[in-house]
Motif scaffolding. Structure first.
Motif, PDB file in Angstrom:
ATOM      1  N   HIS A   3     -13.984  -2.048   5.409  1.00  0.00           N
ATOM      2  CA  HIS A   3     -12.385  -2.282   5.103  1.00  0.00           C
ATOM      3  C   HIS A   3     -12.052  -3.362   6.170  1.00  0.00           C
ATOM      4  O   HIS A   3     -12.744  -3.495   7.305  1.00  0.00           O
ATOM      5  N   THR A   4     -11.430  -4.469   5.605  1.00  0.00           N
ATOM      6  CA  THR A   4     -10.966  -5.275   6.723  1.00  0.00           C
ATOM      7  C   THR A   4      -9.526  -5.355   6.748  1.00  0.00           C
ATOM      8  O   THR A   4      -8.626  -5.325   5.686  1.00  0.00           O
ATOM      9  N   ILE A   5      -8.829  -5.376   7.968  1.00  0.00           N
ATOM     10  CA  ILE A   5      -7.321  -5.399   8.167  1.00  0.00           C
ATOM     11  C   ILE A   5      -7.007  -6.804   8.834  1.00  0.00           C
ATOM     12  O   ILE A   5      -7.557  -7.120   9.925  1.00  0.00           O
ATOM     13  N   THR A  33      -3.405  -3.866   0.363  1.00  0.00           N
ATOM     14  CA  THR A  33      -2.221  -3.442   0.999  1.00  0.00           C
ATOM     15  C   THR A  33      -1.350  -4.594   1.806  1.00  0.00           C
ATOM     16  O   THR A  33      -2.176  -5.341   2.575  1.00  0.00           O
ATOM     17  N   GLU A  54      -4.494  -5.542   4.135  1.00  0.00           N
ATOM     18  CA  GLU A  54      -5.649  -4.536   4.070  1.00  0.00           C
ATOM     19  C   GLU A  54      -6.426  -5.495   2.590  1.00  0.00           C
ATOM     20  O   GLU A  54      -5.925  -5.483   1.777  1.00  0.00           O
ATOM     21  N   ARG A  76     -12.291  -5.023  11.645  1.00  0.00           N
ATOM     22  CA  ARG A  76     -13.205  -4.565  10.440  1.00  0.00           C
ATOM     23  C   ARG A  76     -13.874  -3.301  10.665  1.00  0.00           C
ATOM     24  O   ARG A  76     -14.410  -3.095  11.809  1.00  0.00           O
TER      25      ARG A  76
END
Length: 78
Positions: A3-5, A33, A54, A76
């Motif tokens: 997941h990458t924010i 997101t 996201e 990450r």
């Protein structure tokens, strides 16, 4: 799945929003997101704000484009 924010800080939302929206629209299929954070009081909005994204893939081109114009932080998780 990793997941990458992304956190994008806008110093002046009214001047920067158009350029930011153009980039985000171009990469819209990679954004899972989107959350906008800014201070508000009755009858007034803050000039700055933070956008949290996201993203579903490693969009290095999007990150590069955003970083050229805005203050961007990346998290990450694997």
């Amino acid at each position: 799945m990793p997941h990458t924010i992304l956190g994008i800080c806008l110093k002046n939302r009214t001047q920067q929003a158009g350029a930011l929206q153009e980039i985000l629209t171009r990469y819209g299929c990679s954004i899972k997101t989107r959350i906008g954070l800014h201070d508000v009081a009755e009858g007034q909005c803050a000039a700055g704000g933070i956008i949290l994204l996201e993203i579903i893939s490693k969009e290095e081109e999007m990150i590069k484009e955003l970083s050229a114009q805005f203050d961007v932080q990346t998290m990450r998780f694997s």
